[in-house]
Every structure is written in C-alpha cells, then in structure tokens.
Design a protein around this motif. Structure first.
Motif, short mmCIF file in Angstrom:
data_model
loop_
_atom_site.label_atom_id
_atom_site.label_comp_id
_atom_site.label_asym_id
_atom_site.label_seq_id
_atom_site.Cartn_x
_atom_site.Cartn_y
_atom_site.Cartn_z
N VAL A 20 0.80 -1.27 0.10
CA VAL A 20 0.10 -0.06 -0.02
C VAL A 20 0.72 1.43 0.15
CG1 VAL A 20 -2.04 -1.23 1.08
CG2 VAL A 20 -0.14 0.07 2.55
N ASP A 21 0.28 2.46 -0.29
CA ASP A 21 1.13 3.58 -0.44
C ASP A 21 1.21 4.18 1.12
OD1 ASP A 21 -1.37 5.21 0.56
OD2 ASP A 21 -1.61 5.37 -1.46
N ILE A 22 2.09 5.26 1.19
CA ILE A 22 2.62 5.65 2.53
C ILE A 22 1.21 6.10 3.35
CG2 ILE A 22 3.20 8.11 1.97
CD1 ILE A 22 5.65 7.52 3.68
N ALA A 23 0.39 6.90 2.64
CA ALA A 23 -0.85 7.33 3.27
C ALA A 23 -1.66 6.22 4.00
CB ALA A 23 -1.61 8.14 2.36
N LEU A 24 -1.87 5.04 3.11
CA LEU A 24 -2.63 3.84 3.65
C LEU A 24 -1.95 3.11 4.66
CD1 LEU A 24 -5.38 2.49 3.69
CD2 LEU A 24 -4.39 1.09 1.48
N HIS A 25 -0.57 2.96 4.68
CA HIS A 25 0.19 2.31 5.40
C HIS A 25 0.15 3.10 6.85
CE1 HIS A 25 3.63 0.79 7.85
NE2 HIS A 25 3.57 -0.15 6.82
N HIS A 26 0.11 4.60 6.70
CA HIS A 26 -0.02 5.31 8.02
C HIS A 26 -1.47 4.97 8.75
CE1 HIS A 26 0.49 8.37 10.96
NE2 HIS A 26 -0.68 9.05 10.40
N GLU A 27 -2.34 4.88 7.73
CA GLU A 27 -3.67 4.63 8.44
C GLU A 27 -3.82 3.17 8.96
OE1 GLU A 27 -8.60 4.61 7.16
OE2 GLU A 27 -6.82 4.75 5.43
N VAL A 28 -3.18 2.24 8.26
CA VAL A 28 -3.07 0.99 8.83
C VAL A 28 -2.37 0.81 10.38
CG1 VAL A 28 -2.05 -1.42 8.64
CG2 VAL A 28 -3.30 -0.49 6.91
N SER A 29 -1.05 1.55 10.34
CA SER A 29 -0.49 1.61 11.61
C SER A 29 -1.26 2.24 12.62
CB SER A 29 0.93 2.59 11.17
OG SER A 29 1.60 2.03 10.13
N GLN A 30 -1.78 3.41 12.39
CA GLN A 30 -2.83 4.00 13.46
C GLN A 30 -3.79 3.07 13.91
OE1 GLN A 30 -2.11 6.89 14.85
NE2 GLN A 30 -0.02 6.68 13.78
N PHE A 31 -4.48 2.12 13.06
CA PHE A 31 -5.29 1.25 13.41
C PHE A 31 -4.75 0.36 14.54
CE2 PHE A 31 -6.88 -3.12 13.06
CZ PHE A 31 -8.29 -2.94 13.31
N TYR A 32 -3.66 -0.10 14.13
CA TYR A 32 -2.80 -1.16 15.11
C TYR A 32 -2.33 -0.33 16.40
CZ TYR A 32 -2.90 -4.89 11.81
OH TYR A 32 -3.34 -5.80 11.06
N PHE A 33 -2.00 0.73 16.15
CA PHE A 33 -1.66 1.54 17.68
C PHE A 33 -2.91 1.84 18.52
CE2 PHE A 33 1.98 3.40 14.90
CZ PHE A 33 2.61 2.26 14.89
N ARG A 34 -4.22 2.37 17.77
CA ARG A 34 -5.40 2.33 18.75
C ARG A 34 -5.75 1.15 19.31
NH1 ARG A 34 -11.41 3.34 17.04
NH2 ARG A 34 -11.82 4.35 19.04
N GLU A 35 -5.72 0.02 18.31
CA GLU A 35 -6.07 -1.29 18.98
C GLU A 35 -5.11 -1.62 20.09
OE1 GLU A 35 -6.98 -5.66 17.18
OE2 GLU A 35 -4.94 -4.78 16.59
N ALA A 36 -3.73 -1.45 19.99
CA ALA A 36 -2.94 -1.76 21.40
C ALA A 36 -3.54 -0.90 22.44
CB ALA A 36 -1.52 -1.44 20.96
N ARG A 37 -3.74 0.48 22.36
CA ARG A 37 -4.00 1.35 23.44
C ARG A 37 -5.59 0.97 23.95
NH1 ARG A 37 -7.45 5.53 23.23
NH2 ARG A 37 -7.25 5.68 20.98
N LEU A 38 -6.52 0.49 23.11
CA LEU A 38 -7.62 -0.15 23.98
C LEU A 38 -7.45 -1.15 24.49
CD1 LEU A 38 -10.12 0.80 20.55
CD2 LEU A 38 -10.00 2.17 22.86
#
Length: 188
Positions: A20-38
């Motif tokens: 995926v492009d860098i913008a979508l990769h960032h969105e995926v990474s943010q998904f995982y970071f939010r999941e970890a925080r929750l």
C-alpha cells in the motif's frame, strides 16, 4: 516479473509486489496503535464495536513442532484451535469479562501491547488489505506473575460502512510451542 502471490489462512490473495502507499500504511499503523491502546486500557468493548468487523474470524491455531521432512499441511480453520471465534464469540467473552466474575482476571492483569514490523498489501479484492505484524504482550498479575507473549499476526482489514478500517480476519501464530501462562483470557 511479479513477486509470488501468497495466501494467508483465508481465501484472500495477497500480492506482495503491491504494498500500500504511505498514506494507507500510516492509516493501517494508526489502526494497530489504537487497537493496542484500547487493549492496554482494558477497553475490549470499544475495541470490538469500533475496530472489529461483524464478519470477523479470530483464529489462534494449535501448532506442532515438526521435523523438516514432515510435509503434512499446516493447520486449517476447520481443525481444533485455541481460538476460532466469530463476532458473537468475541462478544460473549467480553460480556463475561464485564460481569466481574472472571476470577482469573480479578484483579485485572496489567497488559502492554507492542506492535511492530507492520506490512500492508493490496489484495485481489480492492476492499481488503492484507497485513502482517509482530506483537509482544507483556502481562503482569498480582505481585510476581509475569508473562511475555511474542507472536505474529496475519490480518485482513476491511473498510466499514463508516469508512474506518475494521478487522475482518486474524491468524495468530504464537512463538511458544507450549504457553506457560496460566490463562489466555485476553485478546492477542
């Protein structure tokens, strides 16, 4: 020449030549970071309702250590597993935790999720994103109970009707052959 197409535990074809492009990769990474925080904050209900797709399959297979010459196929979701949950199963586990009657989580464990090595690829289905990542969960209970779980995840994410990414498929591959933790009453 394109890189070989691999297939995770589900019928989604992953084309590793199409990250995926860098913008979508960032969105995926943010998904995982939010999941970890929750999950760090024991907000499993919010995790389920905001990050998990209603058609989810959450799978932790039983793996065997085999000699190299043993060519039996890897486990499939049709075989016995530690977890092979759908949305209702995950909801039931969370509902049970919310009762406060799960003795193995009273007092609750302190958890810390660390997510790394996130890869994200386009798939044959434009609506789906295949991801791979590594996770370390540190768990502390009471005064002296400490465990570390290291594992890999193969996930498929799908955009929900609200436009947000949601977990559709998860295959968890624990690095331990035998889990020495007293229970796995938390989400990997």
């Amino acid at each position: 020449m394109n890189a070989p197409v691999t297939q995770p535990f589900n019928p989604v074809l992953v084309d590793e030549s199409r990250p995926v492009d860098i913008a979508l990769h960032h969105e995926v990474s943010q998904f995982y970071f939010r999941e970890a925080r929750l999950l760090n904050n024991r907000q499993a209900r919010v995790w389920l309702e905001t990050l998990v797709d209603p058609d989810v399959r959450y799978w932790l297979p039983i793996l065997e250590d085999r000699f190299a010459k043993d060519q039996r196929p890897a486990p499939s979701p049709d075989e016995p597993a530690i977890y092979n949950d759908d949305y209702k199963d995950l909801d039931n586990r969370i509902t049970r935790l919310e009762t406060g009657l799960v003795w193995m989580e009273d007092p609750p464990s302190r958890l810390r999720y660390l997510v790394s090595n996130i890869e994200a690829y386009h798939t044959a289905d434009a609506q789906l994103i295949a991801t791979f990542c590594n996770v370390h969960v540190y768990r502390n209970r009471r005064q002296r109970e400490e465990t570390n779980h290291f594992y890999g995840r193969e996930d498929v994410l799908r955009r929900g009707t609200d436009g947000q990414l949601r977990l559709l498929r998860r295959k968890i591959t624990l690095d331990q052959r035998v889990v020495l933790d007293k229970n796995l009453y938390f989400f990997l």
